[in-house]
Scaffold this motif. Structure first.
Motif, PDB file in Angstrom:
ATOM      1  N   ILE A 136      78.137  14.576  96.384  1.00 21.02           N
ATOM      2  CA  ILE A 136      77.392  13.589  97.161  1.00 21.02           C
ATOM      3  C   ILE A 136      77.325  12.265  96.406  1.00 21.02           C
ATOM      4  O   ILE A 136      77.202  12.236  95.187  1.00 21.02           O
ATOM      5  CB  ILE A 136      75.980  14.113  97.497  1.00 21.02           C
ATOM      6  N   ARG A 137      77.449  11.189  97.129  1.00 18.85           N
ATOM      7  CA  ARG A 137      77.378   9.848  96.549  1.00 18.85           C
ATOM      8  C   ARG A 137      76.476   8.994  97.427  1.00 18.85           C
ATOM      9  O   ARG A 137      76.575   9.012  98.649  1.00 18.85           O
ATOM     10  CB  ARG A 137      78.760   9.200  96.472  1.00 18.85           C
ATOM     11  N   PHE A 138      75.598   8.233  96.779  1.00 14.99           N
ATOM     12  CA  PHE A 138      74.691   7.343  97.482  1.00 14.99           C
ATOM     13  C   PHE A 138      75.171   5.904  97.314  1.00 14.99           C
ATOM     14  O   PHE A 138      75.810   5.565  96.325  1.00 14.99           O
ATOM     15  CB  PHE A 138      73.270   7.460  96.916  1.00 14.99           C
ATOM     16  N   ALA A 139      74.831   5.077  98.277  1.00 15.76           N
ATOM     17  CA  ALA A 139      75.176   3.660  98.177  1.00 15.76           C
ATOM     18  C   ALA A 139      74.298   3.017  97.108  1.00 15.76           C
ATOM     19  O   ALA A 139      73.103   3.274  97.034  1.00 15.76           O
ATOM     20  CB  ALA A 139      74.947   2.972  99.526  1.00 15.76           C
ATOM     21  N   VAL A 140      74.912   2.209  96.272  1.00 18.27           N
ATOM     22  CA  VAL A 140      74.179   1.516  95.214  1.00 18.27           C
ATOM     23  C   VAL A 140      73.797   0.141  95.730  1.00 18.27           C
ATOM     24  O   VAL A 140      74.624  -0.594  96.267  1.00 18.27           O
ATOM     25  CB  VAL A 140      75.047   1.393  93.944  1.00 18.27           C
ATOM     26  N   VAL A 141      72.533  -0.185  95.576  1.00 19.70           N
ATOM     27  CA  VAL A 141      72.026  -1.491  95.983  1.00 19.70           C
ATOM     28  C   VAL A 141      71.421  -2.170  94.761  1.00 19.70           C
ATOM     29  O   VAL A 141      71.428  -1.617  93.663  1.00 19.70           O
ATOM     30  CB  VAL A 141      70.995  -1.366  97.133  1.00 19.70           C
ATOM     31  N   LEU A 142      70.875  -3.341  94.943  1.00 18.78           N
ATOM     32  CA  LEU A 142      70.399  -4.173  93.847  1.00 18.78           C
ATOM     33  C   LEU A 142      69.435  -3.434  92.915  1.00 18.78           C
ATOM     34  O   LEU A 142      69.542  -3.531  91.714  1.00 18.78           O
ATOM     35  CB  LEU A 142      69.739  -5.432  94.404  1.00 18.78           C
ATOM     36  N   ARG A 143      68.527  -2.653  93.461  1.00 21.27           N
ATOM     37  CA  ARG A 143      67.515  -2.002  92.634  1.00 21.27           C
ATOM     38  C   ARG A 143      67.756  -0.513  92.471  1.00 21.27           C
ATOM     39  O   ARG A 143      66.845   0.232  92.183  1.00 21.27           O
ATOM     40  CB  ARG A 143      66.145  -2.259  93.231  1.00 21.27           C
ATOM     41  N   GLY A 144      68.956  -0.028  92.683  1.00 20.26           N
ATOM     42  CA  GLY A 144      69.253   1.396  92.492  1.00 20.26           C
ATOM     43  C   GLY A 144      69.948   1.968  93.710  1.00 20.26           C
ATOM     44  O   GLY A 144      70.783   1.328  94.328  1.00 20.26           O
TER      45      GLY A 144
END
Length: 106
Positions: A52-60
């Motif tokens: 599983i992979r989550f989208a990375v955004v500015l704060r995590g």
């Protein structure tokens, strides 16, 4: 001379702040991911969680994606615990009553 130093310091400070906040167009564009991680409809396996992979955004990571996976895992673990308890109760009900004698070890 003092005025020149203050002006230069102000320009440097403004430039650093503009770059840090992304107004200098030096930062990468944040990718817009609408859908969360894809989990199969079947029972989850350890390999499903390893991949599983989550989208990375500015704060995590995106909180909505992580929350969705945690809720799914919580529901599945709760179901498995209930099922294990049912099966253990069924096995306990079919065991012959103990007569107090030791079981022979062949």
């Amino acid at each position: 001379m003092y005025v020149v130093f203050v002006v230069v310091a102000g320009v440097v400070l403004f430039t650093v702040m503009a770059v840090a906040l992304g107004h200098g167009d030096l930062l990468e564009e944040e990718s817009q991911v609408v859908a969360g991680p894809e989990l199969p409809e079947r029972s989850l396996r350890p390999s499903d969680l390893e991949n599983i992979r989550f989208a990375v955004v500015l704060r995590g990571y995106r909180m909505d994606q992580v929350d969705g996976v945690i809720e799914r895992l919580e529901a599945e673990l709760e179901w498995r615990d209930r099922r294990i308890a049912e099966l253990e109760d069924g096995v306990a009900a079919t065991d012959p009553p103990s007569t107090g004698r030791a079981r022979p070890s062949w």
